[in-house]
Motif scaffolding. Structure first.
Motif, PDB file in Angstrom:
ATOM      1  N   LYS A 528       0.837  -1.197   0.000  1.00 25.48           N
ATOM      2  CA  LYS A 528       0.000   0.000   0.000  1.00 25.48           C
ATOM      3  C   LYS A 528       0.871   1.245   0.000  1.00 25.48           C
ATOM      4  CE  LYS A 528      -4.233  -1.913   1.901  1.00 25.48           C
ATOM      5  NZ  LYS A 528      -5.407  -1.624   2.755  1.00 25.48           N
ATOM      6  N   VAL A 529       0.260   2.360  -0.346  1.00 22.51           N
ATOM      7  CA  VAL A 529       0.974   3.632  -0.374  1.00 22.51           C
ATOM      8  C   VAL A 529       1.429   3.976   1.039  1.00 22.51           C
ATOM      9  CG1 VAL A 529       0.723   6.103  -0.775  1.00 22.51           C
ATOM     10  CG2 VAL A 529      -0.278   4.474  -2.372  1.00 22.51           C
ATOM     11  N   SER A 530       2.629   4.474   1.173  1.00 25.83           N
ATOM     12  CA  SER A 530       3.140   4.869   2.488  1.00 25.83           C
ATOM     13  C   SER A 530       3.390   6.365   2.516  1.00 25.83           C
ATOM     14  CB  SER A 530       4.441   4.120   2.801  1.00 25.83           C
ATOM     15  OG  SER A 530       5.418   4.379   1.811  1.00 25.83           O
ATOM     16  N   ALA A 531       3.230   6.971   3.692  1.00 27.68           N
ATOM     17  CA  ALA A 531       3.456   8.407   3.850  1.00 27.68           C
ATOM     18  C   ALA A 531       4.948   8.701   3.774  1.00 27.68           C
ATOM     19  CB  ALA A 531       2.890   8.888   5.177  1.00 27.68           C
ATOM     20  N   TYR A 532       5.287   9.827   3.179  1.00 28.23           N
ATOM     21  CA  TYR A 532       6.698  10.206   3.061  1.00 28.23           C
ATOM     22  C   TYR A 532       7.310  10.459   4.427  1.00 28.23           C
ATOM     23  CZ  TYR A 532      10.839  12.946   1.799  1.00 28.23           C
ATOM     24  OH  TYR A 532      12.123  13.419   1.677  1.00 28.23           O
ATOM     25  N   HIS A 533       6.564  11.124   5.304  1.00 24.54           N
ATOM     26  CA  HIS A 533       7.076  11.463   6.634  1.00 24.54           C
ATOM     27  C   HIS A 533       5.973  11.180   7.649  1.00 24.54           C
ATOM     28  CE1 HIS A 533       9.785  13.349   9.445  1.00 24.54           C
ATOM     29  NE2 HIS A 533       8.875  14.227   9.823  1.00 24.54           N
ATOM     30  N   PRO A 534       5.899   9.956   8.174  1.00 21.83           N
ATOM     31  CA  PRO A 534       4.776   9.562   9.032  1.00 21.83           C
ATOM     32  C   PRO A 534       4.581  10.448  10.256  1.00 21.83           C
ATOM     33  CG  PRO A 534       6.088   7.652   8.390  1.00 21.83           C
ATOM     34  CD  PRO A 534       6.853   8.859   7.956  1.00 21.83           C
ATOM     35  N   ASP A 535       5.665  11.080  10.777  1.00 21.40           N
ATOM     36  CA  ASP A 535       5.558  11.886  11.993  1.00 21.40           C
ATOM     37  C   ASP A 535       5.342  13.371  11.706  1.00 21.40           C
ATOM     38  OD1 ASP A 535       5.932   9.668  13.613  1.00 21.40           O
ATOM     39  OD2 ASP A 535       8.112   9.834  13.511  1.00 21.40           O
ATOM     40  N   ALA A 536       5.026  13.700  10.468  1.00 20.87           N
ATOM     41  CA  ALA A 536       4.832  15.111  10.124  1.00 20.87           C
ATOM     42  C   ALA A 536       3.606  15.674  10.828  1.00 20.87           C
ATOM     43  CB  ALA A 536       4.673  15.276   8.610  1.00 20.87           C
ATOM     44  N   ILE A 537       3.616  16.988  11.035  1.00 23.05           N
ATOM     45  CA  ILE A 537       2.448  17.658  11.589  1.00 23.05           C
ATOM     46  C   ILE A 537       1.284  17.477  10.630  1.00 23.05           C
ATOM     47  CG2 ILE A 537       1.455  19.931  12.097  1.00 23.05           C
ATOM     48  CD1 ILE A 537       4.093  20.794  13.192  1.00 23.05           C
ATOM     49  N   GLU A 538       0.115  17.161  11.153  1.00 22.15           N
ATOM     50  CA  GLU A 538      -1.050  16.982  10.296  1.00 22.15           C
ATOM     51  C   GLU A 538      -1.613  18.346   9.909  1.00 22.15           C
ATOM     52  OE1 GLU A 538      -5.218  14.475  10.446  1.00 22.15           O
ATOM     53  OE2 GLU A 538      -3.457  13.751  11.527  1.00 22.15           O
ATOM     54  N   SER A 539      -1.932  18.502   8.673  1.00 22.86           N
ATOM     55  CA  SER A 539      -2.394  19.795   8.179  1.00 22.86           C
ATOM     56  C   SER A 539      -3.758  20.152   8.740  1.00 22.86           C
ATOM     57  CB  SER A 539      -2.468  19.769   6.644  1.00 22.86           C
ATOM     58  OG  SER A 539      -3.052  20.961   6.162  1.00 22.86           O
ATOM     59  N   SER A 540      -3.921  21.433   9.062  1.00 22.39           N
ATOM     60  CA  SER A 540      -5.228  21.941   9.483  1.00 22.39           C
ATOM     61  C   SER A 540      -5.923  22.655   8.336  1.00 22.39           C
ATOM     62  CB  SER A 540      -5.057  22.894  10.669  1.00 22.39           C
ATOM     63  OG  SER A 540      -4.242  24.000  10.312  1.00 22.39           O
ATOM     64  N   ASN A 541      -5.329  22.570   7.148  1.00 25.39           N
ATOM     65  CA  ASN A 541      -5.903  23.236   5.981  1.00 25.39           C
ATOM     66  C   ASN A 541      -7.214  22.556   5.594  1.00 25.39           C
ATOM     67  OD1 ASN A 541      -6.321  24.088   3.123  1.00 25.39           O
ATOM     68  ND2 ASN A 541      -4.329  25.071   3.446  1.00 25.39           N
ATOM     69  N   GLU A 542      -8.209  23.350   5.260  1.00 24.77           N
ATOM     70  CA  GLU A 542      -9.524  22.798   4.939  1.00 24.77           C
ATOM     71  C   GLU A 542      -9.624  22.301   3.508  1.00 24.77           C
ATOM     72  OE1 GLU A 542     -12.639  25.836   4.816  1.00 24.77           O
ATOM     73  OE2 GLU A 542     -11.065  27.335   4.875  1.00 24.77           O
ATOM     74  N   TYR A 543      -8.587  22.501   2.707  1.00 23.00           N
ATOM     75  CA  TYR A 543      -8.627  22.097   1.303  1.00 23.00           C
ATOM     76  C   TYR A 543      -7.956  20.739   1.118  1.00 23.00           C
ATOM     77  CZ  TYR A 543     -10.211  26.813   0.406  1.00 23.00           C
ATOM     78  OH  TYR A 543     -10.937  27.967   0.410  1.00 23.00           O
ATOM     79  N   ALA A 544      -8.632  19.874   0.389  1.00 24.27           N
ATOM     80  CA  ALA A 544      -8.165  18.498   0.223  1.00 24.27           C
ATOM     81  C   ALA A 544      -6.845  18.416  -0.521  1.00 24.27           C
ATOM     82  CB  ALA A 544      -9.225  17.676  -0.517  1.00 24.27           C
ATOM     83  N   ASN A 545      -6.571  19.372  -1.403  1.00 26.44           N
ATOM     84  CA  ASN A 545      -5.323  19.312  -2.155  1.00 26.44           C
ATOM     85  C   ASN A 545      -4.192  20.065  -1.462  1.00 26.44           C
ATOM     86  OD1 ASN A 545      -6.147  21.910  -2.559  1.00 26.44           O
ATOM     87  ND2 ASN A 545      -6.406  21.740  -4.779  1.00 26.44           N
ATOM     88  N   SER A 546      -4.349  20.301  -0.147  1.00 28.58           N
ATOM     89  CA  SER A 546      -3.292  20.939   0.648  1.00 28.58           C
ATOM     90  C   SER A 546      -3.072  20.162   1.943  1.00 28.58           C
ATOM     91  CB  SER A 546      -3.657  22.401   0.945  1.00 28.58           C
ATOM     92  OG  SER A 546      -3.778  23.156  -0.238  1.00 28.58           O
ATOM     93  N   ARG A 547      -3.112  18.838   1.853  1.00 33.42           N
ATOM     94  CA  ARG A 547      -3.000  18.014   3.058  1.00 33.42           C
ATOM     95  C   ARG A 547      -1.562  17.826   3.506  1.00 33.42           C
ATOM     96  NH1 ARG A 547      -6.092  14.795  -0.397  1.00 33.42           N
ATOM     97  NH2 ARG A 547      -4.691  12.997  -0.265  1.00 33.42           N
ATOM     98  N   TYR A 548      -0.640  17.819   2.562  1.00 31.00           N
ATOM     99  CA  TYR A 548       0.762  17.550   2.888  1.00 31.00           C
ATOM    100  C   TYR A 548       1.393  18.747   3.601  1.00 31.00           C
ATOM    101  CZ  TYR A 548       5.781  16.854   2.235  1.00 31.00           C
ATOM    102  OH  TYR A 548       7.128  16.735   2.449  1.00 31.00           O
ATOM    103  N   VAL A 549       2.198  18.469   4.614  1.00 26.20           N
ATOM    104  CA  VAL A 549       2.920  19.496   5.360  1.00 26.20           C
ATOM    105  C   VAL A 549       4.415  19.200   5.244  1.00 26.20           C
ATOM    106  CG1 VAL A 549       3.287  20.563   7.610  1.00 26.20           C
ATOM    107  CG2 VAL A 549       1.005  19.781   6.968  1.00 26.20           C
ATOM    108  N   CYS A 550       5.200  20.196   4.930  1.00 22.62           N
ATOM    109  CA  CYS A 550       6.639  19.998   4.750  1.00 22.62           C
ATOM    110  C   CYS A 550       7.277  19.484   6.047  1.00 22.62           C
ATOM    111  CB  CYS A 550       7.312  21.287   4.295  1.00 22.62           C
ATOM    112  SG  CYS A 550       7.261  22.635   5.492  1.00 22.62           S
TER     113      CYS A 550
END
Length: 675
Positions: A528-550
């Motif tokens: 299955k697909v794996s997250a690039y950085h599992p411990d990253a801060i989860e985004s609070s952005n309300e837009y679905a295409n802005s879920r990833y956080v650097c």
């Protein structure tokens, strides 16, 4: 003749942890440059003017901070380029502000070395010379100046001003290094390293960082990622050079020295682009990121198409356009407010502001000019007509109009490049889950990647997607799957070279085989697909295409709150409160307010609200983050967000700020010197 080091103009007002107002980095640089000019003109009669001579680097320093238009206030009559033939101003004093390099010093000396022309007509300038260098002047170059007697007898001030960097915005800096030629070979190829495991460009970066800290009055604790040799080498060399600077400048003070109240010692954290190769590749839909990714912008200057209202031919709606230039920087308050917002919110805000101005005017002609249905955004054409009908609001309407048209150009590029579906695919690979929180099989996702390849005519876009696929999954499962994707991607020879060079940045194209795994086909079907950085801060952005956080945001957040593990990020010298940082803190797993229910709502904002908790006060002194290899715009935005959330002053910088294409070009340039 002796050289002096400028005492920073940043007083206790610049204390990061003080309760009073603080000066931004840009404010401090502006004040430093103003003091240079004032100190020089103070030695001249009141009615005398001065010639300012600059080299390319110092010109960019001035342009990025004080601005050329402010120079006349300091009796600067003209700004001349040291590298060009110049007209004589023999009745005026001259102020040289240059980078401390051999070419600039040689040209200054040449101005005052007698020759046939000067023996007959005299030197280019009057008998008063002020010499200012952006950074430390090497002894050999200082010797060249002392050897020129005609110059020495005219020098009134020779000073190192510690401004060998450019301000990107109020709390961000860069060194303008790495664009051409690329800095990547010297950063990441061992053949360029010399003494101390550091290359000449790396040493130059460190020396520029010393000037930054000197200007900020910071003698920082120095930290680096434990397993990163580049950052470790940079950190130790910086500590050495900073110690030398402090030891040779007894009058210089720093925050946290025990003599200045309400100040704590800063921390400088070295980071490396190799530790997050995904963030500079991702499509991001905040205003600043889209402008830099999708439009043509150079040194904050952008050219956009301005609609000329009322120029459409009878029976048509096509208005004529005029190309206009705009500077998108801290002098533009609208830009500062909107740059970190999602593009959909930007257009909503601009439309609302324009409509409010329109509705506040009682003129019937205006209402006709800007008529639109309630609740709907004004079109660019309607907005242009409203501008023409409102002379009393022309200035603010012109600025709103400018940003509305730039935002619509971003959206035009977004639509043309079919980024809605593409961004959803990117986000799923980067976060390891869909917008509905499902974890899809990797084989399904790779099938979507292939479909995108077949529909995408631009090979650079195919390269970018393939790089995101490989980097986000930490390499593909097998060489067979890489070969199939390469066959579908149809990359050019240069693009293929850029992709393969990701391995030199620690990003394998194919994962190393693991013992005890199933057969290749069975493995692929079950993966299955794996997250690039599992411990990253989860985004609070309300837009679905802005879920990833650097990745950098979580690190900055921990650093600002005093929770950054000394095991993972050790320091060159012992930290005063290191015992409380031995174990890494767990990141908050707060639920995201981002939820969408259908594919048609990917671009729509959530109507749900989320109460904000109180902000947590930052910990310690100023946090300085330096990213070797280029900082991307999502990281710049993240720094502003962490600073706002923690009330901690954060200054971020890099050798330069990069766009996605810049990063891929740098990857390609890692092949320099190869056959």
């Amino acid at each position: 003749m002796s050289r002096r080091v400028s005492a920073s103009t940043s007083s206790m007002m610049s204390s990061a942890s003080g309760s009073g107002p603080t000066q931004s980095l840009r404010d401090i640089v502006q004040e430093s440059l103003s003091n240079v000019l004032q100190a020089s003109t103070a030695q001249l009669p009141n009615d005398k003017w001065i010639v300012l001579v600059v080299d390319p680097q110092s010109l960019r320093v001035i342009s990025s901070s004080i601005g050329m238009y402010n120079l006349m206030e300091h009796h600067v009559s003209i700004v001349e380029d040291l590298m060009k033939t110049r007209a004589p101003f023999r009745d005026q004093a001259v102020l040289y502000l240059v980078e401390p390099n051999e070419e600039s010093v040689d040209r200054i000396v040449a101005d005052w070395t007698p020759n046939k022309a000067t023996l007959k007509q005299g030197p280019l300038y009057g008998n008063t010379v002020f010499l200012y260098f952006l950074g430390r002047l090497p002894d050999a170059l200082f010797g060249k100046i002392k050897a020129c007697k005609e110059l020495v007898k005219r020098v009134k001030i020779l000073q190192e001003v510690n401004l060998d960097f450019l301000t990107k915005e109020a709390q961000a800096f860069h060194f303008d290094m790495g664009r051409s030629p690329s800095i990547y070979p010297e950063l990441y190829l061992s053949k360029y390293q010399t003494a101390n495991n550091i290359s000449p460009k790396q040493e130059q970066m460190v020396q520029k960082l010393v000037t930054l800290c000197a200007t900020l009055n910071e003698y920082p604790h120095v930290r680096y990622p434990d397993e990163n040799e580049l950052c470790k080498n940079l950190a130790f060399v910086f500590q050495q050079k900073m110690n030398e600077f402090v030891g040779s400048n007894s009058s210089w003070w720093y925050n946290g020295d025990g003599l200045h109240p309400n100040s704590d010692r800063a921390t400088l954290l070295f980071m490396d682009r190799r530790d997050d190769c995904l963030s500079p590749l991702m499509h991001e839909f905040t205003y600043e990121a889209m402008v830099n990714d999708l439009l043509t912008i150079e040194d904050d200057r952008i050219t956009y198409n301005s609609i000329n209202a009322g120029t459409a031919k009878e029976g048509t709606t096509d208005e004529k356009t005029t190309k206009m230039d705009a500077l998108l920087n801290d002098n533009d308050e609208v830009w500062m407010e909107l740059r970190g917002m999602h593009i959909a919110d930007v257009i909503k805000v601009l439309s609302t502001r324009i409509r409010d101005i329109v509705d506040s005017n009682t003129g019937s002609a205006l209402n006709k000019a800007a008529k639109g249905k309630d609740g709907k955004a004004l079109s660019v054409n309607q907005m242009a007509k409203a501008l023409k009908a409102l002379p009393e609001y022309r200035e603010i309407m012109s600025k709103l109009s400018q940003h509305m048209q730039i935002a619509h150009q971003c959206m035009d590029a977004f639509t043309k490049q079919r980024l809605l579906d593409l961004s959803d695919l990117e986000q799923t690979m980067a976060t390891g889950k869909t917008e509905d929180n499902d974890v899809p099989k990797l084989k399904e996702i790779l099938g979507q990647v292939v479909n995108e390849f077949r529909q995408q005519p631009d090979s650079s876009m195919r390269l970018r997607l393939l790089a995101i696929t490989i980097v986000s999954q930490r390499g593909l499962e097998s060489q067979d799957y890489l070969d199939k994707l390469l066959n579908e991607a149809r990359l050019t020879k240069g693009e293929l070279k850029a992709l393969k060079n990701l391995e030199k940045l620690g990003c394998p194209l194919v994962r190393a085989p693991q013992s005890g795994t199933k057969g290749r086909l069975g493995k692929m079907r079950g993966t299955k697909v794996s997250a690039y950085h599992p411990d990253a801060i989860e985004s609070s952005n309300e837009y679905a295409n802005s879920r990833y956080v650097c990745v950098l945001k979580a690190i900055m957040d921990k650093a600002a709150k005093g929770n950054l593990s000394v095991d993972e990020f050790p320091s060159v010298m012992p930290l005063p409160d290191a015992e409380g940082m031995l174990a890494p803190s767990s990141l908050s797993k707060a639920k995201s307010v981002r939820r969408v229910t259908s594919s048609s709502s990917k671009w729509a904002g959530s109507s749900s609200t989320n109460s904000q908790g109180s902000k947590k006060k930052g910990h310690g002194g100023r946090q300085i983050i330096f990213m070797a290899g280029g900082m991307c715009y999502s990281e710049l935005r993240a720094a502003r967000e962490v600073m706002a959330d923690t009330n901690m002053e954060i200054v971020v910088g890099s050798n330069r700020f990069i766009k996605p294409l810049d990063f891929l070009i740098d990857c390609k340039n890692l092949s320099q010197g190869e056959a």
